[in-house]
Design an enzyme around this catalytic site. Structure first.
Site, PDB file in Angstrom:
ATOM      1  N   HIS A 103      -1.588  50.170  25.542  1.00 33.88           N
ATOM      2  CA  HIS A 103      -0.689  50.609  26.614  1.00 33.88           C
ATOM      3  C   HIS A 103       0.695  50.888  26.016  1.00 33.88           C
ATOM      4  O   HIS A 103       1.115  50.204  25.081  1.00 33.88           O
ATOM      5  CB  HIS A 103      -0.596  49.525  27.698  1.00 33.88           C
ATOM      6  CG  HIS A 103       0.127  50.005  28.913  1.00 33.88           C
ATOM      7  ND1 HIS A 103       1.498  50.029  28.977  1.00 33.88           N
ATOM      8  CD2 HIS A 103      -0.337  50.517  30.088  1.00 33.88           C
ATOM      9  CE1 HIS A 103       1.857  50.531  30.160  1.00 33.88           C
ATOM     10  NE2 HIS A 103       0.762  50.837  30.849  1.00 33.88           N
ATOM     11  N   GLU A 175      -1.368  58.381  29.731  1.00 37.95           N
ATOM     12  CA  GLU A 175      -0.226  57.964  30.543  1.00 37.95           C
ATOM     13  C   GLU A 175       1.060  58.475  29.898  1.00 37.95           C
ATOM     14  O   GLU A 175       1.551  57.876  28.934  1.00 37.95           O
ATOM     15  CB  GLU A 175      -0.150  56.436  30.621  1.00 37.95           C
ATOM     16  CG  GLU A 175      -1.369  55.790  31.241  1.00 37.95           C
ATOM     17  CD  GLU A 175      -1.067  54.392  31.770  1.00 37.95           C
ATOM     18  OE1 GLU A 175      -1.259  54.182  32.970  1.00 37.95           O
ATOM     19  OE2 GLU A 175      -0.616  53.532  31.000  1.00 37.95           O
TER      20      GLU A 175
HETATM   21  P1  13P Z   1       2.894  52.961  37.396  1.00 33.14           P
HETATM   22  O1  13P Z   1       1.678  53.349  38.212  1.00 33.14           O
HETATM   23  O2  13P Z   1       3.674  51.831  37.993  1.00 33.14           O
HETATM   24  O3  13P Z   1       3.706  54.139  37.018  1.00 33.14           O
HETATM   25  O4  13P Z   1       2.327  52.350  36.011  1.00 33.14           O
HETATM   26  C1  13P Z   1       1.381  53.072  35.309  1.00 33.14           C
HETATM   27  C2  13P Z   1       0.864  52.221  34.224  1.00 33.14           C
HETATM   28  O5  13P Z   1       1.550  51.892  33.282  1.00 33.14           O
HETATM   29  C3  13P Z   1      -0.531  51.752  34.329  1.00 33.14           C
HETATM   30  O6  13P Z   1      -0.981  51.255  33.126  1.00 33.14           O
END
Ligand code: 13P
Length: 256
Positions: A103, A175
């Site tokens: 992550h 992400e």
């Molecule tokens: P948010 O949905 O709060 O933007 O976070 C995304 C995230 O980091 C999920 O791993």
């Protein structure tokens, strides 16, 4: 409807007691939605990543349900003198299925690198758990036109020497760092373009059917549109997964 994975990353939130309270409400509402509940585990998966200290409360709350879970990080060995780390083997013993790996918060605050993450991917697979490997560019990298280069490096180095034939459980979560926790969701065009790029890169490495999730301010109001985009196989959700109803609304929006 496509096969989907809707995953909740709780980060450093929720005590064991809050975890039990969440699941009591979440499961009650979900079971009352006969159509969503009957498709769960078949047409789509739901998975939770609680903090490690709430893992056992999660395991107990979800036992006997089709809802899955995992940890947010592991060490690349399952036991030994590694103070403060999490063991994949324990996750498995508790009935967990997934391991979140790489992550952006782990990369940024804990200095995890593609090569250390590669060891974790291998280890998760060895322990017969499903790695959910996260990739994503920062705002600076996007503005400099480096998005594809960054993602390609994260993919090739993070998945180095992973045999696609033995990695059927692998999931990728794209992400964009600038969309995490900012309320600034990537536009449908950005998601479309980037997921197509990631898909092509994965296919070139032999990962022909690896699901690619989108994460970054995903919520009920944008999930319905984003899930229609080719190569978006679901969401990795932070903020909108912390309340049972808002996560259920996102699930409902993705299903319809
Ligand atoms: P948010 O949905 O709060 O933007 O976070 C995304 C995230 O980091 C999920 O791993």
């Amino acid at each position: 409807m496509k096969n989907m994975i809707l995953a909740a990353n709780w980060k450093l939130n929720k005590s064991p007691e809050q975890t039990r309270a969440f699941f009591a409400t979440f499961l009650e509402i979900l079971k009352n939605n006969a159509s969503a509940y009957s498709q769960l585990g078949k047409q789509y998966q739901v998975a939770f990543f609680p903090s490690a200290t709430s893992l056992e409360a999660t395991s107990t709350s979800l036992r006997g349900t089709p809802v899955q879970f995992g940890v947010q990080n592991i060490y690349h060995e399952s036991q030994g003198a590694f103070t403060g780390e999490n063991s994949a083997r324990v996750v498995k013993e508790l009935g967990g299925h997934y391991i979140l790996i790489g992550h952006s918060e782990r990369r940024q605050y804990f200095h995890e690198t593609n090569s250390s993450l590669n060891k974790k991917v291998h280890h998760a697979l060895q322990e017969q758990l499903a790695p959910m490997y996260c990739i994503g560019e920062t705002l600076e990298e996007r503005e400099k036109g480096q998005t594809e280069k960054v993602l390609l490096t994260q993919i090739t180095e993070g998945l180095k020497d992973v045999n696609p034939l033995l990695a059927g459980s692998l999931v990728i979560a794209y992400e964009p760092v600038w969309a995490i926790g900012t309320g600034k969701v990537a536009t449908p065009d950005q998601v479309k373009e980037t997921h197509a790029f990631v898909q092509t890169a994965l296919v070139k490495l032999g990962f022909t059917s690896t699901p690619i999730l989108y994460g970054g301010s995903a919520k009920a109001s944008n999930a319905g549109e984003l899930i229609q985009i080719p190569h978006v196989s679901g969401f990795l959700v932070g903020g909108a997964s912390l309340e049972p109803q808002s996560f259920l609304d996102l699930i409902q929006a993705s299903l319809s």
